[in-house]
Write a protein that holds these residues in place. Structure first.
Motif, PDB file in Angstrom:
ATOM      1  N   THR A 195     130.771  68.947   9.052  1.00 42.97           N
ATOM      2  CA  THR A 195     130.451  67.907   7.893  1.00 42.97           C
ATOM      3  C   THR A 195     130.672  66.528   8.455  1.00 42.97           C
ATOM      4  O   THR A 195     130.044  65.746   8.245  1.00 42.97           O
ATOM      5  N   GLU A 221     118.002  61.336   0.560  1.00 40.69           N
ATOM      6  CA  GLU A 221     119.426  61.486   0.189  1.00 40.69           C
ATOM      7  C   GLU A 221     119.424  62.216  -1.254  1.00 40.69           C
ATOM      8  O   GLU A 221     120.306  63.009  -1.515  1.00 40.69           O
ATOM      9  N   ARG A 222     118.558  61.697  -2.118  1.00 37.95           N
ATOM     10  CA  ARG A 222     118.411  62.206  -3.568  1.00 37.95           C
ATOM     11  C   ARG A 222     118.086  63.693  -3.401  1.00 37.95           C
ATOM     12  O   ARG A 222     118.686  64.681  -4.024  1.00 37.95           O
ATOM     13  N   ARG A 247     118.364  65.705  -0.705  1.00 34.55           N
ATOM     14  CA  ARG A 247     119.425  66.368  -0.240  1.00 34.55           C
ATOM     15  C   ARG A 247     120.592  66.530  -1.287  1.00 34.55           C
ATOM     16  O   ARG A 247     120.833  67.764  -1.372  1.00 34.55           O
ATOM     17  N   THR A 248     120.851  65.808  -1.957  1.00 36.77           N
ATOM     18  CA  THR A 248     122.076  65.909  -2.851  1.00 36.77           C
ATOM     19  C   THR A 248     121.601  66.605  -4.222  1.00 36.77           C
ATOM     20  O   THR A 248     122.643  67.436  -4.649  1.00 36.77           O
ATOM     21  N   ARG A 274     127.467  63.966   9.009  1.00 35.00           N
ATOM     22  CA  ARG A 274     127.275  62.501   8.295  1.00 35.00           C
ATOM     23  C   ARG A 274     126.649  61.520   9.354  1.00 35.00           C
ATOM     24  O   ARG A 274     126.061  60.658   8.718  1.00 35.00           O
TER      25      ARG A 274
END
Lengths: 409, 409
Positions: B389, B29-30, B32-33, B393
């Motif tokens: 989106t 996630e890190r 990705r963001t 998710r």
DNA sequence: CGCCTTAAGTAAAGATACCTAACTTAATCC
DNA sequence: GGATTAAGTTAGGTATCTTTACTTAAGGCG
């Protein structure tokens, strides 16, 4: 806790060092919500192994967070030792600042009220209220046999929207001088605990959700109709606040209701805007309506409702009109939020049984989205119980962290 | 996964066996963001140690979830190898079923659209729409160079409220036959993937929040004004659904707006209720208003707005009235939800620049709770981007679980 | 009464995933 | 070419959990 930086990054909570602590917390929560249980039972339910549960419970007992709670003999096999949460590990203070009464209560971690005091509040202004709260807090804490340090968390409910940034209360229409800056800071200092101020309708909603008519609702709306008009929304157990904490300030709804002349102009600072919905639906509007329909003499909303109960035609009509106006509020709120339950509380809410039929009939005419509508089940205690519930929510993890923290050198 | 019961208890997620997996997820996630990063960088940011990060990234690369993304030479010291999320690990399908157009798009896990198709949809009825969606989905998937199995998740946006229990769509006022039961089940079967149906206004809100004008808002409201009237609410990044998924169905608001005669009676099943807010605010109401003010000939809402832009007095007045009506909607919604931003979208929303001033002025008159009001920035793509989106998710954790699962014997 | 069964709880051994410390590698700077 | 700096790896240690096997304590039964 020592090997990591002072301000741990987000991911840190997943680290091994916290795993132990997390499992202890989960076991404690399980004990709290599902009642006393043996270690073997906890192991089965949680998926943790028996040795792990035993070790965790030993640590919790050592910390004073859990305690033995008797034994139970199963159908067959060895007697089990039950454990429960120790409710005396910390206490919270709840305060309801109403126009007529100050209500305070001290509760233990299980939510049991151990001391309570109600003080008349009519006519006090902002700073006098803050002083009265501090004095009463002192008394009620002592009455519980506790000192200041035992109160882990205090939550105060009052009208208006508290702005953390400016330290002031906005929209507190019915409590003169309450908007003054510094009042909250003063109380916080005087109590020497973590203190937060919340909107009274929001707390009442939480109270009614946690221990009243709202239990189990997915999306729950509490409408407080009294001197003013307020609303609290609880979605999936969480209070819905909005971007600035002003969600539910429905006094400003521009609604199509039956005709209701605005109140007389008032010089009082912060009185409800003339012609606003608050002005048209609150208790005083019921009185105005009754007068228009021919009732005379000194009247209160309560008296109008009593007269309606006895069948006085003008009163019955005034109450019916109030019900229609309320139905418009419920319809508007429902089309935005889609609640499954709306609870009517506050002074007018006490007579919700008289209103219910009219509300339901009118709702039927207005919209296909019709939630269940019921009167409050906690009455005047809703705000106080909501304050205690809110305080417990932040107190429990705080007590856990304090008592399980490694001893300082 | 093997040593635990098939249906693991809640606490299970805290177990050690999942710690590894959780840390891998957090690192992913890190990546990705926050974009590509070296392992040393990740170690610093996450608080994990370098060896742990190295091991986790090796596992992620092995699983096909992450990949190398070049190198970077720091001011001093050894060259760092950068890693990034591998967006080709899975794909999603987004569908917007509008009255005039079907829009479909396939996107990779990074949200990049890799294929898109827009199909005219006017005049199709319920089951024909479902068939057209399936056929177009087949084409767009092929155009992306993918097979069925590559689509991990599909999200479809359409008017109305989908009821999971009955499998039917309610309140789908502008799509005849769309309420028929079994349509969704049919599409789900035809696509052979996990498929969910969402309200179009809700998806547009998510789209506008995730990639449009709503970015960063704490409480964001999207109002879709076109053939009908809809609203989507995003609170702290999460869609607000209400108890039955009908939150935001503001067509039923009983509002005090300026006078607007109801539309002519219509025999069409499911047409907007005469006299409802939907009837008074949607695009067709603008046309009716313009006619009342003297405009004649064949008119569309678009034409009225164009005339207003050119200064035709009747059109200007009609637009001003629409603005006033919209301001009432915004005021009502604001007093309930307290948003910090309201975005106007849909056909009428396209001309929000013309409406904005009137809306703001009227709002000023109505309430002290005034959110920022801006036009949509995604226009007609809002629903489609919201669908993608939403699909991403649920797709991302699903892909992660699949690819990191231990190999089956 | 002693033995069997059953379930609670404990002890010891093994597994996992993390951390630290020390090392190797590869780049720049002087 | 060596010093410096930072990336990344290796090796060793530790915490916490699980498993397995055991002990303890209760009731039932011949």
């Amino acid at each position: 806790m020592i090997e990591y930086p002072a301000d741990p990054p987000v991911d840190q909570r997943w680290n091994r060092r916290r795993l132990r602590s997390n499992n202890e917390w989960l076991l404690l929560e399980r004990l709290r919500t599902a009642g006393p249980a043996s270690r073997a039972q906890l192991a089965r339910d949680s998926g943790l192994s028996k040795p792990t549960v035993s070790a965790a419970l030993a640590a919790l007992e050592q910390a004073g967070l859990a305690r033995e709670a008797g034994t139970v003999v199963p159908d067959r096999g060895r007697t089990a030792v039950l454990y429960e949460v120790d409710p005396t590990a910390g206490y919270v203070l709840g305060v309801d600042i109403g126009r007529a009464w100050l209500r305070l209560a001290v509760a233990d971690l299980a939510g049991t009220v151990v001391a309570r005091e109600d003080v008349p509040n009519r006519g006090r202004s902002g700073s006098a209220v803050a002083e009265a709260v501090l004095a009463a807090a002192e008394r009620v804490t002592a009455a519980a046999g506790l000192g200041r340090g035992d109160i882990v968390e205090a939550v105060v409910g009052a009208p208006g929207v508290f702005d953390e940034q400016t330290g002031r209360v906005r929209y507190a229409v019915n409590l003169p001088g309450w908007g003054r800056s510094g009042l909250v800071a003063g109380m916080r200092e005087g109590l020497a605990t973590s203190l937060t101020l919340h909107n009274d309708a929001n707390l009442a909603a939480i109270g009614e959700y946690a221990c009243g008519a709202g239990a189990g609702s997915r999306l729950f709306v509490y409408i407080l109709i009294g001197t003013g008009l307020g609303m609290g929304v609880v979605a999936d157990g969480e209070l819905f606040r909005g971007a600035h904490g002003a969600a539910g300030e429905i006094g400003f709804l521009p609604l199509l209701t039956n005709p209701m002349p605005p109140s007389a102009p008032s010089p009082v600072e912060g009185a409800p805007r003339r012609g606003s919905l608050e002005d048209a639906v609150s208790g005083e509007a019921v009185v105005r309506g009754a007068r228009m329909l021919g009732m005379s003499g000194p009247l209160s909303a309560k008296q109008v409702f009593e007269a309606a109960r006895e069948g006085v035609p003008a009163a019955v009509a005034a109450v019916r009109q109030e019900g229609e106006r309320l139905a418009h509020v419920v319809a508007a709120v429902s089309s935005v939020l889609d609640p499954d339950l709306v609870v009517l509380g506050g002074g007018v809410g006490h007579s919700a049984d008289l209103l219910q039929q009219t509300v339901e009939d009118t709702l039927h005419r207005l919209t296909p989205l019709r939630p269940r509508v019921t009167p409050s089940s906690l009455g005047d205690d809703a705000v106080l119980l909501g304050a205690i519930t809110t305080a417990l929510r932040s107190a429990r993890p705080k007590v856990f962290d304090t008592l399980t923290a490694p001893p300082q050198t």
